[in-house]
Write an enzyme that holds these catalytic residues in place. Sequence first.
Site, PDB file in Angstrom:
ATOM      1  N   GLU A 411       0.800  -1.219   0.000  1.00 18.92           N
ATOM      2  CA  GLU A 411       0.000   0.000   0.000  1.00 18.92           C
ATOM      3  C   GLU A 411       0.836   1.274   0.000  1.00 18.92           C
ATOM      4  O   GLU A 411       0.514   2.257  -0.673  1.00 18.92           O
ATOM      5  CB  GLU A 411      -0.951   0.004   1.203  1.00 18.92           C
ATOM      6  CG  GLU A 411      -2.128  -0.938   1.076  1.00 18.92           C
ATOM      7  CD  GLU A 411      -1.802  -2.393   1.354  1.00 18.92           C
ATOM      8  OE1 GLU A 411      -2.674  -3.254   1.139  1.00 18.92           O
ATOM      9  OE2 GLU A 411      -0.649  -2.678   1.783  1.00 18.92           O
ATOM     10  N   HIS A 478     -11.399  -5.909   8.753  1.00 17.74           N
ATOM     11  CA  HIS A 478     -12.073  -5.629   7.481  1.00 17.74           C
ATOM     12  C   HIS A 478     -13.342  -4.807   7.691  1.00 17.74           C
ATOM     13  O   HIS A 478     -14.198  -4.776   6.805  1.00 17.74           O
ATOM     14  CB  HIS A 478     -12.445  -6.939   6.768  1.00 17.74           C
ATOM     15  CG  HIS A 478     -11.273  -7.754   6.340  1.00 17.74           C
ATOM     16  ND1 HIS A 478     -10.559  -8.536   7.207  1.00 17.74           N
ATOM     17  CD2 HIS A 478     -10.684  -7.898   5.123  1.00 17.74           C
ATOM     18  CE1 HIS A 478      -9.576  -9.142   6.549  1.00 17.74           C
ATOM     19  NE2 HIS A 478      -9.633  -8.771   5.281  1.00 17.74           N
TER      20      HIS A 478
END
Length: 672
Positions: A411, A478
């Site tokens: 990322e 998540h």
Amino acid sequence: METFNNTLETTIDMQFNRKNYSDEVLISLYQNMVRPRMIEEKMLILLRQGRVGKWFSGIGQEAISVGSAMAMNADEYILPMHRNLGVFTSRNIPLTRLIAQFQGKLSGFTKGRDRSFHFGTQEYKIVGMISHLGPQMALADGIALADLLEQKNKATLVFTGDGATSEGDFHEALNVASVWNLPVIFIIENNGYGLSTPVSEQYRCKDLVDRAIGYGMEGRKIDGNNILEVYDTINSLANDIRQNPRPVLVECLTFRMRGHEEASGVKYVPQELFEEWGKKDPLENFEKYLIEQGIINQEFIDSLRSRIKTDIESAIDIAFAEPDIIPNTEEELADMYAPYDEVAIEPSSDSKSEKRYLDAISDAMRQAMQRRNNLVIMGQDVAEYGGAFKITQGFVEEFGIGRVRNTPLCESAIVGAAFGLSINGYKGIMEMQFADFVTCGFNQIVNNLAKSHYRWGQKADVVVRMPTGAGTGAGPFHSQSNEAWFTKTPGLKVVYPAFPTDAKGLLAAAIEDPNPVIYFEHKYLYRGISEEIADDYYTTPIGKAKLVKEGDQLSIITYGLGVHWALDYLTQHPEISADVLDLRTLLPWDKDAVEATVKKNGKVLILHEDTLTSGLGGEIAAYIAEHLFGYLDGPVMRCASLDTAIPMSKALEDNFLAKSRLDEVIQKLLRF
């Protein structure tokens, strides 16, 4: 126990091989080494006199900076670090402006907002570092990617130090460059120490260049004190990778002859290293060689040094005479963002279709890709697979793998590459597969994207998509609502649509905006809500809230899934009359709309899915208490999720979410 000794070698003989380079090239290399050496020597005097506050010395390392910079074309980007004065001087940046930058003067490159070499300049194609060191390598990836997509035969050069090779950003940037065959030259200045930590405590491999093979790239180890070896190596590599794009790792062996910065000293360095490396001084040795070859003489040297000394003294006099900066608060606030006069784009026809929230997001990106050839989508699995949620399904077939790019799991590098694209005239949409994973790219967002325009006037034309939120039993990694991490970061814009119409319009607006926009999209809404929306491309203004329901008993200020909780609750309780204000944008949030509803109803509930402590609701509540206290008929109340991580089981998740306490809080507020 066996000890591992990787003391930086110093046994390379200083052998100069001019090959076919002309006298003019050799003289230019020499002149460009003398200049930064003399500037540094003067800066050290000024430091002792207390006329400058800090200095990171590159004395003894000039051959790397100068040789590399002169090997690159003037229109190719270089990303230096804090010992690369020779890069800046070789690019002919006016010395007066450089010294003004060192002194924090208004005429410097950062208007006094950042130090020494922490700046960039498009005029000279230089992108400066941030103090975290490693992140700039990913920017080089993005810059090179833009050149590759434009089919420009260019190379990009980026510096790092031996210490920064221990950072994850080093690994991520090299891996991405290798996977994508990007024309980047990664230079490691191996100068023996990361502050006081010797190389023997930084890495176990014999040579840092050995890491190249792990990334499937070419590696070179060279004498970083030999100006001709540096120049010839980088010149040859740059010429080659312009035609055959690929990354190369170059380890330049050198030595740091002074402290990390002057205040830190050098007591931790064995004296014999200074003596040994002093014999390899790049300037003295090259000067001796040029004299022996009859290319220069003492008269030339004296004349050159006299001219440079005059230039330095003149520049210092001018820069030091410049008045100190007088703060202008309005300008400080305005410069956090690149100037942008947002003009609403209206649909070009009345054509509408029923679209899910997910489809609206897909629509906005597809139409933006059609409108802008310089738009690139990047993220894990976004290409052939269509993304984890199938939002980019079919995109690679329409736009090609060059503009719809699967990425490694890195990322930080991809956010950095998106910034690099922006620097070089492109725009990136980067998808965090889940908003939770943004922690791995956090530094690039809050320290690079958010601050770049304020620091040196460079827009960060990047959108980061953030699939967010709970309700699907996905558990702690998540499901987070982490928007508050970014709403306190000046320089960012943060949007969070609750309906398909706004999902499309706000994403399109984010793409049109030249500033970094963090775009939150709630996963629970992807396939759970539909709405008739315009088929054509349009934008929804950033920074404007929307009153989605009107009532006169209380005001519910909310966003995201909270809007639907509020509307569902009021449907189930028709006896309660309330405004529901959908903020839509969280940074900057719409103070006018908040003030209007507070003044109207006097009772206020702020509802959000994020945890209670330090959620955005606290900021809004504080603003209302400070500015609108006289209009209140009761305390400003907040309804938020528990101050815990998000659990997986449905029962625990339901208990965690703010929705489970909404009735209790509304009833309590109405009793006032």
